[in-house]
Design a protein around this motif. Structure first.
Motif, PDB file in Angstrom:
ATOM      1  N   ASN A   1     -10.566   0.085  10.634  1.00 59.79           N
ATOM      2  CA  ASN A   1     -10.069   1.107   9.709  1.00 59.79           C
ATOM      3  C   ASN A   1     -10.881   1.086   8.410  1.00 59.79           C
ATOM      4  OD1 ASN A   1      -8.017   1.761  11.524  1.00 59.79           O
ATOM      5  ND2 ASN A   1      -6.639   0.210  10.666  1.00 59.79           N
ATOM      6  N   ALA A   2     -11.038   2.243   7.795  1.00 54.65           N
ATOM      7  CA  ALA A   2     -11.785   2.342   6.547  1.00 54.65           C
ATOM      8  C   ALA A   2     -11.087   1.552   5.443  1.00 54.65           C
ATOM      9  CB  ALA A   2     -11.920   3.806   6.131  1.00 54.65           C
ATOM     10  N   VAL A   3     -11.870   0.888   4.607  1.00 55.91           N
ATOM     11  CA  VAL A   3     -11.333   0.121   3.483  1.00 55.91           C
ATOM     12  C   VAL A   3     -11.119   1.066   2.313  1.00 55.91           C
ATOM     13  CG1 VAL A   3     -11.747  -1.766   1.871  1.00 55.91           C
ATOM     14  CG2 VAL A   3     -12.512  -1.968   4.246  1.00 55.91           C
ATOM     15  N   ASP A   4      -9.863   1.239   1.921  1.00 59.34           N
ATOM     16  CA  ASP A   4      -9.517   2.122   0.807  1.00 59.34           C
ATOM     17  C   ASP A   4      -9.392   1.274  -0.453  1.00 59.34           C
ATOM     18  OD1 ASP A   4      -8.592   3.950  -0.983  1.00 59.34           O
ATOM     19  OD2 ASP A   4      -6.879   4.616   0.212  1.00 59.34           O
TER      20      ASP A   4
ATOM     21  N   LYS B   1       0.838  -1.189   0.000  1.00 60.42           N
ATOM     22  CA  LYS B   1       0.000   0.000   0.000  1.00 60.42           C
ATOM     23  C   LYS B   1       0.881   1.251   0.000  1.00 60.42           C
ATOM     24  CE  LYS B   1      -0.409   0.262   5.053  1.00 60.42           C
ATOM     25  NZ  LYS B   1      -1.336   0.341   6.193  1.00 60.42           N
TER      26      LYS B   1
ATOM     27  N   GLU C   1     -18.709   2.909   3.376  1.00 55.59           N
ATOM     28  CA  GLU C   1     -18.164   3.870   4.340  1.00 55.59           C
ATOM     29  C   GLU C   1     -16.765   4.314   3.954  1.00 55.59           C
ATOM     30  OE1 GLU C   1     -18.404   1.852   8.053  1.00 55.59           O
ATOM     31  OE2 GLU C   1     -20.599   1.910   8.135  1.00 55.59           O
ATOM     32  N   GLY C   2     -16.000   3.436   3.313  1.00 51.68           N
ATOM     33  CA  GLY C   2     -14.657   3.802   2.850  1.00 51.68           C
ATOM     34  C   GLY C   2     -14.684   4.877   1.793  1.00 51.68           C
TER      35      GLY C   2
ATOM     36  N   THR D   1     -14.376   4.834  -1.472  1.00 51.72           N
ATOM     37  CA  THR D   1     -13.550   4.769  -2.685  1.00 51.72           C
ATOM     38  C   THR D   1     -13.871   3.568  -3.565  1.00 51.72           C
ATOM     39  OG1 THR D   1     -11.810   3.578  -1.495  1.00 51.72           O
ATOM     40  CG2 THR D   1     -11.619   5.974  -1.591  1.00 51.72           C
TER      41      THR D   1
ATOM     42  N   MET E   1     -19.075  -1.657   4.802  1.00 51.08           N
ATOM     43  CA  MET E   1     -17.682  -1.276   5.013  1.00 51.08           C
ATOM     44  C   MET E   1     -17.120  -0.559   3.791  1.00 51.08           C
ATOM     45  SD  MET E   1     -16.539  -4.837   6.814  1.00 51.08           S
ATOM     46  CE  MET E   1     -14.802  -4.596   6.500  1.00 51.08           C
ATOM     47  N   LEU E   2     -17.400  -1.105   2.609  1.00 58.18           N
ATOM     48  CA  LEU E   2     -16.885  -0.492   1.382  1.00 58.18           C
ATOM     49  C   LEU E   2     -17.534   0.866   1.133  1.00 58.18           C
ATOM     50  CD1 LEU E   2     -16.723  -3.535  -1.084  1.00 58.18           C
ATOM     51  CD2 LEU E   2     -14.850  -2.478   0.190  1.00 58.18           C
TER      52      LEU E   2
ATOM     53  N   ASP F   1      -6.751  -4.691   8.600  1.00 62.31           N
ATOM     54  CA  ASP F   1      -7.154  -3.289   8.766  1.00 62.31           C
ATOM     55  C   ASP F   1      -8.659  -3.194   9.010  1.00 62.31           C
ATOM     56  OD1 ASP F   1      -4.647  -2.262   8.534  1.00 62.31           O
ATOM     57  OD2 ASP F   1      -4.869  -1.540   6.482  1.00 62.31           O
ATOM     58  N   ALA F   2      -9.428  -3.985   8.245  1.00 60.76           N
ATOM     59  CA  ALA F   2     -10.890  -3.955   8.391  1.00 60.76           C
ATOM     60  C   ALA F   2     -11.304  -4.452   9.778  1.00 60.76           C
ATOM     61  CB  ALA F   2     -11.539  -4.809   7.303  1.00 60.76           C
TER      62      ALA F   2
END
Length: 413
Positions: free
Chosen positions: A122-125, A30, A234-235, A237, A231-232, A117-118
């Motif tokens: 943490n937000a999924v980028d 990343k 809320e991320g 992106t 989750m996606l 991370d999830a």
């Protein structure tokens, strides 16, 4: 403001936005973080990467240091820095499997980091997954069987991560068969990589249970598409395609799927593709509670579910993308010998390259021999699919992939 600078001008405190060159050359899967650790900076300088992009609005600028390339427009989104994959020259399975083994190993670690991370909230980028999708697509473009066949080989510990990698590769291959352009294919690959993000927050005792789930446990597991979708979303992106596949890859064309019981044309083409790819990889993979089915046997069983579970047009394209006898399939020849499918023949799905290794007449192993069933000089033909559940051969992978690649992938030949 985004600026492209030579890697030698990087220093601690700069916000790393993107790296130039192949994703496999990068020491990190990343980007988009502030460099604070000297060891990270040393890895970058030693990696061979020539240049990178920094965001001076989020970290230190280069100051008076010369910038050899003009800055990118401040409004340029991160995703535009990595173009969709372009068609590359085809290679043989033996050539591509070595490159694919390196990619599979790194991909597994990347997806593991994404899931971790999830789990931490943490937000999924989704954008940071694009270089990985591009590398997987590049391998599939060169030879789809290499990446797809290697990704099918999983251990109990890495199933969830490798399943995401495998579905990504299968989605790219299916997209090409359906004639989708590079941008749509990239979107399909991203959707495949992210389709099971909801499993990152499922209870581990349910997710990894080595047996049949209770009704209550199955109800919990059936929540993973919606959890992943949330989750996606809320991320912020993920593409619409990735959101759709995450939410609807368990829908069935007869309306018996979940979470919404959609049927027929209520399900998007991309979600129908996701359903086929998800099921194929799941049933061909070894799980804690069962061994995976043979690839050719799986195609046959899935054909029986066609019309109820899968869209007919999508399933037919899927079979063409893999072959009637996918790489790694165990088959019986007309001569009575057993063989493993080693490579597809694009001109004829019933005439792949196979490696014979066992005589059913003598019940003995024989010296392996590669046969090109499309060659006029070859008189042998495939007579039937075979299930390794009966034979229990332990070395089939070593007949189509070299030991070095298998070892890198964590498989003992």
């Amino acid at each position: 403001m985004l600026k492209k600078i030579p890697i030698q001008q990087l220093r601690l405190g700069m916000h790393l936005h993107a790296l130039e060159g192949s994703w496999l050359d990068h020491p990190f899967w990343k980007t988009k973080f502030v460099l604070r650790d000297q060891s990270d900076l040393d890895k970058l300088v030693a990696s061979g990467v020539q240049a990178c992009w920094i965001d001076s609005s989020k970290g230190l600028d280069v100051g008076l240091a010369p910038v050899p390339a003009k800055a990118a427009p401040a409004s340029a989104p991160a995703a535009t820095l990595s173009a969709p994959p372009t068609l590359t020259q085809a290679t043989s399975l033996s050539q591509e499997v070595k490159r694919a083994a390196v990619l599979v190993a790194k991909s597994k670690q990347a997806v593991k980091a994404l899931f971790n991370d999830a789990r931490l909230g943490n937000a999924v980028d989704a954008e940071r997954c694009l270089p990985l999708v591009d590398e997987i697509a590049g391998s599939v473009y060169r030879n789809p069987s290499a990446m797809i066949s290697l990704a099918r080989l999983k251990t109990h510990d890495d199933y969830s991560y490798m399943h995401s990698v495998a579905v990504c590769a299968l989605m790219v291959s299916l997209s090409r068969q359906l004639g989708l352009d590079d941008t749509a294919t990239r979107d399909a690959g991203l959707a495949g990589l992210l389709h099971d993000m909801g499993k990152a927050v499922m209870p581990t005792e349910v997710l990894n249970k080595p047996g049949k789930l209770t009704d209550d446990e199955f109800k919990v597991m059936k929540s993973h598409p919606l959890r992943g979708y949330e989750m996606l979303r809320e991320g912020g992106t993920a593409t619409e395609g990735a959101l759709d596949v995450c939410l609807h890859h368990h829908e069935k064309v007869d309306g018996s799927g979940y979470p919404h019981g959609l049927r027929g044309d209520q399900i998007s083409m991309l979600a129908k593709m996701g359903a086929v790819c998800d099921v194929y990889d799941a049933i061909t993979s070894n799980r804690p509670y069962k061994n995976g089915w043979d690839p050719a046997e799986s195609i046959r069983k899935m054909a029986e579910w066609r019309g109820g579970h899968f869209d007919d047009v999508v399933f037919q394209a899927f079979v063409k993308s893999l072959g009637i006898y996918p790489v790694g399939s165990l088959v019986r020849m007309q001569s009575g010998r057993l063989a493993v499918v080693c490579e597809q023949n694009l001109e004829s799905l019933v005439s792949p390259k196979v490696k014979v290794f066992f005589s059913t007449r003598s019940q003995l192993h024989i010296t392996p021999e590669l046969l090109d069933l499309s060659s006029p000089s070859c008189s042998d033909r495939i007579a039937a699919r075979e299930s390794n559940a009966q034979w229990k051969f332990t070395h089939l992978e070593a007949l189509w992939a070299d030991p070095e690649s298998l070892k890198l992938h964590g498989v003992t030949a």
